[in-house]
Design a protein around this motif. Structure first.
Motif, mmCIF file in Angstrom:
data_model
loop_
_atom_site.group_PDB
_atom_site.id
_atom_site.type_symbol
_atom_site.label_atom_id
_atom_site.label_comp_id
_atom_site.label_asym_id
_atom_site.label_seq_id
_atom_site.Cartn_x
_atom_site.Cartn_y
_atom_site.Cartn_z
ATOM 1 N N ASN A 230 35.876 33.820 44.473
ATOM 2 C CA ASN A 230 36.633 32.468 43.801
ATOM 3 C C ASN A 230 36.975 32.983 42.368
ATOM 4 O O ASN A 230 38.218 32.632 42.076
ATOM 5 C CB ASN A 230 35.997 31.282 43.861
ATOM 6 N N ALA A 231 36.268 33.504 41.711
ATOM 7 C CA ALA A 231 36.177 33.971 40.445
ATOM 8 C C ALA A 231 37.747 34.944 40.258
ATOM 9 O O ALA A 231 38.654 34.727 39.576
ATOM 10 C CB ALA A 231 35.209 34.357 39.463
ATOM 11 N N ILE A 232 37.497 35.788 41.232
ATOM 12 C CA ILE A 232 38.604 36.911 40.977
ATOM 13 C C ILE A 232 40.021 36.285 41.550
ATOM 14 O O ILE A 232 40.826 36.691 40.864
ATOM 15 C CB ILE A 232 38.356 38.182 41.969
ATOM 16 N N ALA A 233 40.010 35.573 42.511
ATOM 17 C CA ALA A 233 41.048 34.872 42.989
ATOM 18 C C ALA A 233 41.818 34.098 41.838
ATOM 19 O O ALA A 233 43.002 34.028 41.637
ATOM 20 C CB ALA A 233 40.833 34.041 44.126
ATOM 21 N N GLY A 234 40.915 33.157 41.284
ATOM 22 C CA GLY A 234 41.224 32.325 40.117
ATOM 23 C C GLY A 234 42.027 33.291 39.099
ATOM 24 O O GLY A 234 42.974 32.939 38.493
ATOM 25 N N VAL A 235 41.022 34.243 38.320
ATOM 26 C CA VAL A 235 41.793 35.007 37.437
ATOM 27 C C VAL A 235 43.190 35.700 37.795
ATOM 28 O O VAL A 235 44.006 35.654 36.868
ATOM 29 C CB VAL A 235 40.795 36.093 36.828
ATOM 30 N N CYS A 252 39.495 39.559 29.637
ATOM 31 C CA CYS A 252 38.227 39.756 29.177
ATOM 32 C C CYS A 252 37.114 39.800 30.595
ATOM 33 O O CYS A 252 37.153 39.042 31.444
ATOM 34 C CB CYS A 252 37.605 38.492 28.331
ATOM 35 N N THR A 253 36.228 40.971 30.262
ATOM 36 C CA THR A 253 35.519 41.001 31.378
ATOM 37 C C THR A 253 34.319 39.718 30.636
ATOM 38 O O THR A 253 34.143 39.451 29.565
ATOM 39 C CB THR A 253 34.723 42.420 31.003
ATOM 40 N N LEU A 254 33.403 39.551 31.561
ATOM 41 C CA LEU A 254 32.338 38.496 31.334
ATOM 42 C C LEU A 254 31.239 39.105 30.509
ATOM 43 O O LEU A 254 30.957 40.411 30.689
ATOM 44 C CB LEU A 254 31.752 38.184 32.576
ATOM 45 N N ASN A 273 32.877 42.387 37.082
ATOM 46 C CA ASN A 273 33.731 43.044 35.900
ATOM 47 C C ASN A 273 34.491 44.083 36.528
ATOM 48 O O ASN A 273 35.668 44.248 35.715
ATOM 49 C CB ASN A 273 32.512 43.471 34.641
ATOM 50 N N GLU A 274 33.804 44.971 37.428
ATOM 51 C CA GLU A 274 34.744 46.147 37.985
ATOM 52 C C GLU A 274 35.882 45.361 38.774
ATOM 53 O O GLU A 274 36.839 45.916 38.497
ATOM 54 C CB GLU A 274 33.893 46.912 38.972
ATOM 55 N N ARG A 275 35.776 44.162 39.524
ATOM 56 C CA ARG A 275 36.753 43.539 39.980
ATOM 57 C C ARG A 275 37.905 43.004 38.957
ATOM 58 O O ARG A 275 39.239 43.238 39.156
ATOM 59 C CB ARG A 275 36.379 42.494 40.923
ATOM 60 N N LEU A 276 37.574 42.713 37.742
ATOM 61 C CA LEU A 276 38.345 42.127 36.674
ATOM 62 C C LEU A 276 39.161 43.378 36.228
ATOM 63 O O LEU A 276 40.277 43.111 35.745
ATOM 64 C CB LEU A 276 37.674 41.379 35.643
ATOM 65 N N ARG A 277 38.556 44.640 36.333
ATOM 66 C CA ARG A 277 39.373 45.799 35.827
ATOM 67 C C ARG A 277 40.503 45.993 36.783
ATOM 68 O O ARG A 277 41.620 46.213 36.469
ATOM 69 C CB ARG A 277 38.228 46.844 35.862
ATOM 70 N N GLN A 278 40.263 45.817 38.061
ATOM 71 C CA GLN A 278 41.165 46.208 39.058
ATOM 72 C C GLN A 278 42.038 45.121 38.990
ATOM 73 O O GLN A 278 43.555 45.235 38.734
ATOM 74 C CB GLN A 278 40.511 45.899 40.522
ATOM 75 N N VAL A 279 41.949 43.703 38.559
ATOM 76 C CA VAL A 279 42.952 42.720 38.571
ATOM 77 C C VAL A 279 44.250 43.106 37.413
ATOM 78 O O VAL A 279 45.145 42.909 37.495
ATOM 79 C CB VAL A 279 42.619 41.379 38.228
ATOM 80 N N SER A 282 46.371 45.658 38.341
ATOM 81 C CA SER A 282 47.419 45.304 39.136
ATOM 82 C C SER A 282 48.358 44.113 38.682
ATOM 83 O O SER A 282 49.497 44.241 39.062
ATOM 84 C CB SER A 282 46.748 44.665 40.548
ATOM 85 N N GLU A 283 48.020 43.518 37.922
ATOM 86 C CA GLU A 283 48.942 42.301 36.996
ATOM 87 C C GLU A 283 49.536 43.146 35.689
ATOM 88 O O GLU A 283 50.085 42.085 35.062
ATOM 89 C CB GLU A 283 47.866 41.173 36.707
ATOM 90 N N GLY A 284 49.109 44.170 35.450
ATOM 91 C CA GLY A 284 49.817 44.698 34.319
ATOM 92 C C GLY A 284 49.225 44.201 32.938
ATOM 93 O O GLY A 284 49.930 44.133 31.832
ATOM 94 N N ALA A 285 47.796 43.652 33.189
ATOM 95 C CA ALA A 285 47.280 42.924 31.833
ATOM 96 C C ALA A 285 46.507 43.945 31.280
ATOM 97 O O ALA A 285 46.141 45.273 31.713
ATOM 98 C CB ALA A 285 46.452 41.836 32.363
ATOM 99 N N VAL A 286 46.007 43.607 29.900
ATOM 100 C CA VAL A 286 45.303 44.438 28.970
ATOM 101 C C VAL A 286 43.820 43.919 29.374
ATOM 102 O O VAL A 286 43.430 42.834 29.048
ATOM 103 C CB VAL A 286 45.691 44.311 27.378
ATOM 104 N N LEU A 287 42.852 44.860 29.811
ATOM 105 C CA LEU A 287 41.548 44.610 29.759
ATOM 106 C C LEU A 287 40.859 44.505 28.397
ATOM 107 O O LEU A 287 41.004 45.520 27.572
ATOM 108 C CB LEU A 287 40.831 45.463 30.673
ATOM 109 N N VAL A 288 39.922 43.723 28.075
ATOM 110 C CA VAL A 288 39.379 43.647 26.918
ATOM 111 C C VAL A 288 37.739 43.554 27.378
ATOM 112 O O VAL A 288 37.110 42.651 28.208
ATOM 113 C CB VAL A 288 39.452 42.146 26.228
ATOM 114 N N ASP A 289 37.247 44.570 26.940
ATOM 115 C CA ASP A 289 35.546 45.125 27.508
ATOM 116 C C ASP A 289 34.670 44.207 26.617
ATOM 117 O O ASP A 289 33.993 44.600 25.941
ATOM 118 C CB ASP A 289 35.731 46.399 27.699
ATOM 119 N N VAL A 290 34.474 42.885 26.783
ATOM 120 C CA VAL A 290 33.740 42.132 26.119
ATOM 121 C C VAL A 290 32.308 42.448 26.456
ATOM 122 O O VAL A 290 31.334 42.779 25.856
ATOM 123 C CB VAL A 290 33.765 40.674 26.345
#
Length: 332
Positions: A230-235, A252-254, A273-279, A282-290
Motif C-alpha cells: 500500500n505504501a509503495i503504491a501510494g507514493v 524521502c526514504t523512511l 526503502n529499497e522499493r522507494l528507491r525503485q519508485v 521509475s518516476e524520474g524523482a530525486v531520492l533523499v536518503d533520510v
C-alpha cells in the motif's frame, strides 16, 4: 743703508716706491675674507610607486552587487607629502561581475604612480524553484513525543523539518523569496492521500514536492506485506501526480526506528526503502536518503516512541533535503 743707496737715483727711487706699494696692497688683499661656498641642493626622490592588493573576490547577497572593502596601498618613494586615492574607493558598492579598480599616488611635485587590481562580485545563488510543498504525515508535520506515560505528542512548528528547511534555503538564496509549505497530516496513509495531494497542490502551486509517506501504511496494517504494498503504491501515485503537474519531485526514504511503542522493524524499513528507491528511478524523482542520514545517531534523532523524531532528528532531515534540493535545483 741699502735703501738710502738705491734712492740716490731717480730710477731707483721709482722701483722702491713700486715695491712699497706692492707690499702694502698685497698685505691688505690677503686679509679680506673669501665668499661662502653654497650648500648642495638635497636630492629629489624617485617618483611615487604603488603595489595594489591582490584580486578581491566576494559574493553578493542580492543582484544589486556588494559593498567591498579593501586596503589602500602605501606609496613607495615620492617627494614631500604623497596622497593615494583609489577609484572606486573602499566600501563602495561594486556590481555583479568583474570591475577594475585603480589607485593613484601623487607627490608634492605632482608626479604620479598608479596600479590596478580586479574586484569580482559573484552573483547570489538561485534556485529553479521557489515554492516547495513538503507533503506527508505526522513526521512531516513535526510531531515529537512530550510524554511517554501517558503517551503524548506535540508538533511545535519551529522544529518541524519544513520550517528548518525554509530557514536553510532562505539563508542561502538571499535574492529569492523561498516558501516551504508544511503539508503534514498525522495518521495519513500514502495509499489514501491522493485527493488531499491534488487539492493541496492546486492551492500551493509548488515548483517542487517533497514526499515522506508510508509510515502509517505499515503501522496500521497487521500484515507488513500488505502495508508495504500500500505504501509503495501510494507514493508512486503521488510522485506521478506531482510530475504530471510539472513539479520536481523528491522522495524521502523512511527514517530509522528504535525500540518503542510504535517502532517499525529494521527489516521492514530496509525493504520499503529499497522499493522507494525503485519508485524514484521509475518516476524520474530525486531520492533523499533520510534513513542513512539519521542512522549513525539514531537514539539522538528518533524519539523514544520509536517512530517520531526529536528536534535534532528533524533538523537532520531538513539538512538532508536541503542538500538534495541544492544539488538538483541550484542554477549553475
Amino acid at each position: 743703508m741699502r735703501i738710502t743707496t738705491l734712492m740716490k737715483t731717480p730710477g731707483s727711487m721709482m722701483r722702491v716706491g713700486v715695491m712699497l706699494l706692492a707690499m702694502i696692497y698685497g698685505a691688505g688683499c690677503n686679509s679680506t675674507p673669501s665668499a661662502p661656498t653654497p650648500a648642495p641642493s638635497p636630492p629629489i626622490a624617485e617618483p611615487p610607486q604603488l603595489s595594489c592588493p591582490d584580486a578581491v573576490m566576494v559574493s553578493a547577497r542580492t543582484s544589486g552587487g556588494a559593498d567591498v572593502s579593501y586596503s589602500v596601498p602605501e606609496s613607495r618613494n615620492g617627494q614631500g607629502t604623497v596622497s593615494v586615492a583609489c577609484t572606486p574607493p573602499p566600501g563602495s558598492r561594486f556590481p555583479v561581475g568583474v570591475t577594475t579598480a585603480e589607485c593613484v599616488a601623487t607627490d608634492s611635485l605632482n608626479r604620479t604612480g598608479s596600479c590596478t587590481f580586479s574586484v569580482t562580485v559573484a552573483a547570489p545563488p538561485r534556485l529553479r524553484a521557489s515554492r516547495i510543498m513538503a507533503f506527508g504525515d505526522s513526521v512531516t508535520q513535526g510531531q515529537t513525543i512530550t510524554s511517554n506515560d501517558p503517551y503524548d505528542l506535540s508538533a511545535p512548528p519551529a522544529t518541524a523539518y519544513p520550517t528548518v528547511l525554509g530557514q536553510l534555503l532562505s539563508a542561502r538564496y538571499t535574492d529569492q523569496t523561498i516558501t516551504v509549505f508544511n503539508r503534514g497530516n498525522p495518521g495519513e496513509q500514502a495509499s489514501r492521500a491522493l485527493s488531499r495531494f491534488i487539492a493541496t497542490f492546486a492551492a500551493d502551486a509548488p515548483d517542487a514536492v517533497v514526499l515522506m509517506e508510508g509510515y502509517n501504511d505499515v503501522a496500521q496494517e497487521p500484515n507488513d506485506v500488505v502495508g508495504i504494498a500500500n505504501a509503495i503504491a501510494g507514493v508512486t501515485e503521488l510522485a506521478a501526480e506531482g510530475r504530471r503537474r510539472g513539479a520536481r519531485v523528491f522522495i524521502c526514504t523512511l527514517a530509522p526506528s528504535r525500540p518503542g511503542r510504535i517502532a517499525i522493524q529494521r527489516s521492514t524499513l530496509d525493504f520499503i526503502n529499497e522499493r522507494l528507491r525503485q519508485v524514484a528511478r521509475s518516476e524520474g524523482a530525486v531520492l533523499v536518503d533520510v534513513f542513512n542520514a539519521l542512522l549513525p545517531e539514531v537514539n539522538a534523532n528518533v524519539s523514544i516512541d520509536g517512530l517520531h523524531l526529536t528536534p535534532l532528528g528533524y533538523r537532520r532531515v531538513a539538512e538532508t533535503v536541503f542538500a538534495a534540493i541544492r544539488a538538483e535545483l541550484e542554477i549553475r
